[in-house]
Design an enzyme around this catalytic site. Structure first.
Site, PDB file in Angstrom:
ATOM      1  N   SER A   1       0.892  -1.216  -0.078  1.00 17.61           N
ATOM      2  CA  SER A   1      -0.121   0.074   0.052  1.00 17.61           C
ATOM      3  C   SER A   1       0.955   1.214  -0.076  1.00 17.61           C
ATOM      4  CB  SER A   1      -1.035  -0.215   1.297  1.00 17.61           C
ATOM      5  OG  SER A   1      -0.085   0.379   2.255  1.00 17.61           O
ATOM      6  N   LYS A   2       0.282   2.243  -0.495  1.00 20.62           N
ATOM      7  CA  LYS A   2       0.950   3.484  -0.722  1.00 20.62           C
ATOM      8  C   LYS A   2       1.198   4.136   0.820  1.00 20.62           C
ATOM      9  CE  LYS A   2       0.064   7.945  -2.643  1.00 20.62           C
ATOM     10  NZ  LYS A   2      -1.049   8.767  -3.538  1.00 20.62           N
TER      11      LYS A   2
END
Ligand code: GLU
Length: 494
Positions: free
Chosen positions: A261-262
């Protein structure tokens, strides 16, 4: 209801060929899972000589990010994932940006109301409550309003959403190419919002309308959409449309328990590029995250994009989540760097070399071949070549090498013997330097290493260098080589 417009829309849909679409939301970030979805989607189309479509899903206006579509275009272009229809090039079933299709969704939502598979809902609920699906349809008074009464309220200007009318009982089964048949009880599905108060569709509605109207045969997306698939199926059925082949892909994980995930700082495609990974290696590795070739290619690791398109079969896609492994990506990247044509490698390496070596006259084209086989990423170049600019401080222990049988004393002697020989060289060429050093070793009846090791050490001040004594002499030039050797001699007490 006049169906002319709907019939015209139907008439535009291409048939007879595989048609896939990559449908990113413009979030400004192409994470590895997205890239893999794009790859699989493209590969399915190309493998069957079908059509690959780019559609921008921007109905969630709250998430829009400036410049985000450029990230999508640039990434796909750089990766060679060419699209046949899309916002920039048009096509037979455009527009290809969802906000430009706004009217279309509204019309289909109203059609569904007419058909009895959707209803106007006037309840005041926060959008978040609607989106989360935490809403008990048994309690929704609007579900049972008569159509005439609901329409009257709409005409009177009351704000409304349109909700899907999920059957009260029974089950819905859908088929996924990766996960097989999945059956759910209808009473576990919520009457999801199809059209929001602002007239824009939810993703859950827009994707069905678009996939149908664009003639999509294979819907490839992340497995987070599996739980919504029964509702999509009910929508297709409600319209009387053919359900496409669903291909839900398991997530790409950062470790056993967490998706990439970012938020956790996991790299996007652009981040990987900035970290010195090159596109063919990224594409090759990412394709193998959750897909494996079969038959004669089962043991093979390295594929170009065209080769992948040739052999890509859906049956090779895995149900299990794949873990993104930097070490493995390093291995792929090192392979691709090593195998490049020297000129192509130089073109990639040049900016990194220039950044690391600023002394005028140092031949970067001579350095590049020395590092080509010694890098996992392009960022590995600079730390290996920084000594060309400036000799680092180093310890005399570097002169002591067991296997070479060198120590401080005999290194000092070797450097002292070498200095005049190199000084006297008129031709500063590879062969000239090589023959001089080897000739000296021969004359002194020493193994080559007894000369080469001290010279290389004095020139670099490093235990490990790309290239040996001869290459370093050649690249540094006569004057600087002699200066560094003198420095070595004095540091060794000579
Ligand atoms: N816009 C969705 C996303 O970016 C795509 C889902 C789909 O491919 O249907 O997650």
């Amino acid at each position: 209801m006049d169906m002319t417009w709907f019939n015209d829309m139907e008439a535009r849909i291409p048939h007879g060929k595989v048609r896939t679409r990559f449908a990113p939301s413009p979030t400004g970030y192409m994470h590895v899972g997205n890239l893999r979805t794009a790859l699989y989607t493209w590969l399915i189309a190309r493998h069957q000589e079908g059509t690959f479509i780019l559609r921008i899903e921007d109905t969630d206006q709250g998430r829009l990010v400036e410049g985000a579509t450029d990230v999508i275009y640039n990434t796909l272009k750089e990766c060679g994932l060419t699209w046949d229809e899309g916002p920039d090039i048009g096509g037979p079933v455009g527009p290809y940006i969802q906000t430009e299709r706004r009217d279309t969704y509204g019309k289909y939502a109203h059609l569904l109301v007419e058909k009895g598979h959707a209803y106007y809902c006037f309840c005041e609920k926060a959008e978040s409550a609607e989106d989360s699906g935490e809403f008990d349809r048994a309690e929704d008074p609007c579900r049972n309003l008569s159509l005439a009464e609901a329409k009257a309220r709409v005409e009177a200007g009351e704000p409304y959403v349109i909700r899907q009318r999920i059957p009260e009982s029974g089950q819905t089964t859908f088929h996924d190419a990766i996960f097989g048949d999945i059956t759910v009880d209808n009473d576990t599905l919520d009457d999801q919002v199809l059209l929001k108060r602002d007239g824009l569709p939810t993703y859950n509605f827009a994707n069905v309308i678009d996939d149908h109207l664009m003639g999509i045969t294979h819907v490839v997306r992340g497995s987070e959409y599996l739980s919504s698939a029964p509702k999509y199926n009910l929508l297709y059925e409600a319209f009387g449309w053919e359900v496409p082949t669903y291909v839900h892909c398991s997530p790409v994980m950062r470790d056993q328990h967490n998706k990439m995930s970012k938020r956790h700082g996991d790299p996007s495609y652009e981040d990987l590029k900035a970290q010195g990974y090159i596109t063919p290696a990224i594409l090759n590795y990412v394709t193998l995250l959750g897909w494996a070739p079969k038959g004669e290619n089962a043991e093979r690791e390295f594929f170009t994009l065209d080769e992948l398109a040739e052999i890509f079969e859906l049956s090779g896609v895995s149900k299990s989540p794949a873990i993104f492994d930097k070490e493995k990506l390093n291995y792929f990247n090192a392979h691709y760097l090593r195998e490049m044509e020297p000129q192509a490698f130089y073109a990639l390496a040049e900016p990194y070399l220039k950044e690391a070596v600023k002394t005028p006259g140092i031949g970067l084209t001579l350095i590049a071949p020395l590092v080509q086989g010694r890098c996992d990423t392009l960022l590995d170049i600079a730390p290996q070549v920084d000594f060309f600019d400036e000799l680092p401080q180093y310890s005399n222990e570097l002169y002591c090498h067991k296997k070479m049988k060198t120590d401080e004393q005999n290194s000092l002697e070797a450097l002292k013997a070498t200095l005049p020989v190199l000084e006297g060289l008129t031709q500063w060429t590879y062969d000239g330097i090589h023959d001089a050093l080897v000739g000296l070793a021969e004359k002194l009846e020493l193994k080559n290493g007894r000369i080469m090791w001290p010279v290389r050490t004095a020139l670099s001040g490093k235990a490990v260098t790309p290239g040996g004594a001869v290459e370093l002499c050649l690249i540094l030039g006569k004057e600087e080589s002699l200066r560094r050797m003198e420095k070595g001699i004095s540091q060794l007490g000579g």
